[in-house]
Design an enzyme around this catalytic site. Sequence first.
Site, mmCIF file in Angstrom:
data_model
loop_
_atom_site.group_PDB
_atom_site.id
_atom_site.type_symbol
_atom_site.label_atom_id
_atom_site.label_comp_id
_atom_site.label_asym_id
_atom_site.label_seq_id
_atom_site.Cartn_x
_atom_site.Cartn_y
_atom_site.Cartn_z
ATOM 1 N N TRP A 156 42.544 48.013 42.336
ATOM 2 C CA TRP A 156 43.028 46.035 42.903
ATOM 3 C C TRP A 156 44.779 46.178 42.058
ATOM 4 O O TRP A 156 45.284 46.306 41.366
ATOM 5 C CB TRP A 156 42.757 44.776 41.788
ATOM 6 C CG TRP A 156 43.368 44.032 42.257
ATOM 7 C CD1 TRP A 156 42.823 43.341 43.623
ATOM 8 C CD2 TRP A 156 44.847 42.963 41.170
ATOM 9 N NE1 TRP A 156 43.825 42.170 43.301
ATOM 10 C CE2 TRP A 156 44.433 42.214 42.210
ATOM 11 C CE3 TRP A 156 44.652 43.854 40.282
ATOM 12 C CZ2 TRP A 156 45.551 40.805 42.105
ATOM 13 C CZ3 TRP A 156 45.737 42.644 40.094
ATOM 14 C CH2 TRP A 156 46.172 41.170 40.902
ATOM 15 N N GLU A 189 38.886 46.627 44.935
ATOM 16 C CA GLU A 189 38.942 45.364 44.623
ATOM 17 C C GLU A 189 39.681 44.503 45.837
ATOM 18 O O GLU A 189 41.186 44.595 46.055
ATOM 19 C CB GLU A 189 39.764 45.117 43.777
ATOM 20 C CG GLU A 189 38.958 43.443 43.215
ATOM 21 C CD GLU A 189 38.829 43.117 41.598
ATOM 22 O OE1 GLU A 189 39.732 43.727 41.373
ATOM 23 O OE2 GLU A 189 38.702 41.840 41.696
ATOM 24 N N LYS A 227 41.688 40.635 48.087
ATOM 25 C CA LYS A 227 41.865 39.506 47.888
ATOM 26 C C LYS A 227 41.979 39.167 48.367
ATOM 27 O O LYS A 227 42.312 39.801 49.635
ATOM 28 C CB LYS A 227 42.238 39.695 46.264
ATOM 29 C CG LYS A 227 42.825 37.976 45.557
ATOM 30 C CD LYS A 227 43.715 38.907 44.394
ATOM 31 C CE LYS A 227 43.693 37.388 43.606
ATOM 32 N NZ LYS A 227 44.516 37.317 42.074
ATOM 33 N N ASP A 260 34.947 40.962 43.914
ATOM 34 C CA ASP A 260 35.309 39.779 42.679
ATOM 35 C C ASP A 260 35.491 38.134 43.678
ATOM 36 O O ASP A 260 35.484 37.849 43.710
ATOM 37 C CB ASP A 260 36.883 39.844 42.509
ATOM 38 C CG ASP A 260 36.822 38.772 41.149
ATOM 39 O OD1 ASP A 260 36.887 37.809 41.515
ATOM 40 O OD2 ASP A 260 37.856 39.360 40.071
ATOM 41 N N HIS A 276 37.475 35.945 44.433
ATOM 42 C CA HIS A 276 38.868 36.670 45.467
ATOM 43 C C HIS A 276 38.601 35.892 47.234
ATOM 44 O O HIS A 276 38.507 36.678 48.102
ATOM 45 C CB HIS A 276 38.805 38.080 45.081
ATOM 46 C CG HIS A 276 39.395 38.141 43.945
ATOM 47 N ND1 HIS A 276 39.752 39.125 43.744
ATOM 48 C CD2 HIS A 276 40.152 37.800 42.954
ATOM 49 C CE1 HIS A 276 40.314 39.804 42.926
ATOM 50 N NE2 HIS A 276 40.328 38.552 42.324
ATOM 51 N N HIS A 282 32.694 41.848 40.585
ATOM 52 C CA HIS A 282 33.542 41.080 38.934
ATOM 53 C C HIS A 282 32.804 39.965 39.415
ATOM 54 O O HIS A 282 33.476 38.917 39.715
ATOM 55 C CB HIS A 282 34.712 40.967 39.569
ATOM 56 C CG HIS A 282 35.824 42.122 39.185
ATOM 57 N ND1 HIS A 282 37.694 42.488 39.311
ATOM 58 C CD2 HIS A 282 35.648 43.438 38.650
ATOM 59 C CE1 HIS A 282 37.672 43.653 38.478
ATOM 60 N NE2 HIS A 282 36.801 44.230 37.944
ATOM 61 N N ASP A 340 41.135 31.262 42.541
ATOM 62 C CA ASP A 340 40.514 32.676 41.355
ATOM 63 C C ASP A 340 41.417 32.266 40.181
ATOM 64 O O ASP A 340 42.064 32.422 39.477
ATOM 65 C CB ASP A 340 41.853 33.170 42.363
ATOM 66 C CG ASP A 340 41.072 34.910 41.442
ATOM 67 O OD1 ASP A 340 39.835 35.055 41.430
ATOM 68 O OD2 ASP A 340 41.737 36.176 41.150
ATOM 69 N N ASP A 380 39.688 31.983 36.831
ATOM 70 C CA ASP A 380 39.138 33.075 36.819
ATOM 71 C C ASP A 380 38.434 32.216 35.019
ATOM 72 O O ASP A 380 38.513 32.394 33.522
ATOM 73 C CB ASP A 380 40.118 34.054 35.969
ATOM 74 C CG ASP A 380 39.940 35.112 36.548
ATOM 75 O OD1 ASP A 380 38.865 35.960 37.125
ATOM 76 O OD2 ASP A 380 41.058 35.255 37.340
ATOM 77 N N ASP A 387 35.202 39.684 35.108
ATOM 78 C CA ASP A 387 37.157 39.182 35.705
ATOM 79 C C ASP A 387 36.660 37.934 34.414
ATOM 80 O O ASP A 387 37.126 37.632 35.778
ATOM 81 C CB ASP A 387 37.337 40.102 36.417
ATOM 82 C CG ASP A 387 37.972 39.874 36.389
ATOM 83 O OD1 ASP A 387 39.418 39.834 35.223
ATOM 84 O OD2 ASP A 387 39.033 39.960 37.694
HETATM 85 C C1 RNT Z 1 43.195 39.661 39.821
HETATM 86 C C2 RNT Z 1 41.507 40.845 40.146
HETATM 87 C C3 RNT Z 1 41.607 42.097 38.760
HETATM 88 C C4 RNT Z 1 41.941 41.462 37.919
HETATM 89 C C5 RNT Z 1 42.021 42.710 36.596
HETATM 90 C C6 RNT Z 1 42.442 41.697 35.285
HETATM 91 O O1 RNT Z 1 42.206 38.637 40.490
HETATM 92 O O2 RNT Z 1 40.576 40.097 39.415
HETATM 93 O O3 RNT Z 1 41.056 42.304 38.997
HETATM 94 O O4 RNT Z 1 41.312 40.207 36.914
HETATM 95 O O5 RNT Z 1 42.394 43.681 36.953
HETATM 96 ZN ZN ZN Z 2 38.916 41.179 39.637
#
Ligand code: RNT
Ligand code: ZN
Length: 410
Positions: free
Chosen positions: A179, A220, A222, A253, A256, A280, A288, A290, A320
């Site tokens: 990523w 990955e 985004k 993810d 994303h 993720h 995003d 998290d 994640d």
């Molecule tokens: C970031 C991505 C990525 C990170 C990690 C720490 O937006 O989700 O996967 O969260 O690599």
């Molecule tokens: Zn991620």
Amino acid sequence: MSRYEEAKKLYAALGIDTDAVLDTIKNVPVSIHCWQGDDVIGFENGQALSGGIQTTGNYPGKATNPEQLMADIDKAFALMPGKKKLNIHANYAIMDEFVDRDKLEPKHFAKWVEFAKERGMGLDFNPTYFSHPMVKNNLTLSSPDDEVRAFWIEHGKRCLKIAEYFAEETDIPCVMNIWIPDGYKDIPADRLGPRARFKDSLDQILATPYDKSKVFVTLESKVFGIGMESYTVGSAEFTLSYSTKNGLTPLMDNGHYHPTEVVSDKIGALLIFNDKLALHVTRGVRWDSDHVVLFDDETKEIMKEIVAHDALDRVFIATDYFDASINRISAWVTGVRSVQKALLNALLQPHAEMKALQDAHNTTKLMVMQEELKTMPFGDIWAEYLRRENIEADYLTPIVAYEQDVLSKR
Ligand code: RNT
Ligand code: ZN
């Protein structure tokens, strides 16, 4: 009759064998991210987190060295049911003297290998394309600056070797996820050029020979990062196209995408065109962000899609998220238990029967059944799962004790 026995009968009436479900779920690997323990800081030199991602909060007691992080991982993992893998980022290298990311070698991760082997766990890996002075103008593998790009290409190549080392040492395949944060805050003049450079960088990294049966490289996508709101190089279309053309595994993810887009709807599409896919699992709140994964509708729906399509061995499930506003161990455990609950919930549904209702267009009965399932005695099966895994239901009490005895003294 115990509560489990009662519940087992009720599920049996739906054609579901709860004992078989409990045998299945305990073997589904979930790759748990190491970076919840220290707010994604790592061990290099405490560089502030960058790359358009952010950990908010300042809860005391975070891990600041490998010993602390490993102790916290042990504490957290002991409170989670199921089969675990540990997911490491390159900025968690354990070295006596500072070694930059373009010089990393397997030996800098030997302690993680030892840690994983002692616990019979596999390891997953991630090159770290953020929190570093060579991220210039928010760009890494797509930079127009040859020096910057060369540095990050070398990092990627070295990480592939480290991923292979993980797989060989643990005898469990390693998922290596790429990523990059690259993007622009404002309207770019050239949306194609950076993507062409990213493609070329990936081609160069992947020209490194590696054993494709041992290392699964995932890419990955985004939609945007903080400070990079207008343009992201590694967009969904770019990463999917690159993965498909080059035999990589796409990684989604669920933080994303645009807020009304759902990953649960994308899984069935990608399963048709890919042998494997990777996730993720996170929880974005308006962006995003998290947040800690909860046992919520979308997490349930994601796991339902995997189970309904019999794809537990085709989807790499990883967590994640990073929350620094609450006890970090509890954040870890709540999130992973939520993933496990969602998996269990999915395994406790009569998918064949519900698919048949859909195909017969008996959508009335389908809706009634979906709603009825929500009040089945799921909690009794969950309690039995914990009991069989030798895990106490109450995880808060041991975490509060650990906070008093260990975390508060850091
Ligand atoms: C970031 C991505 C990525 C990170 C990690 C720490 O937006 O989700 O996967 O969260 O690599
Ligand atoms: Zn991620």
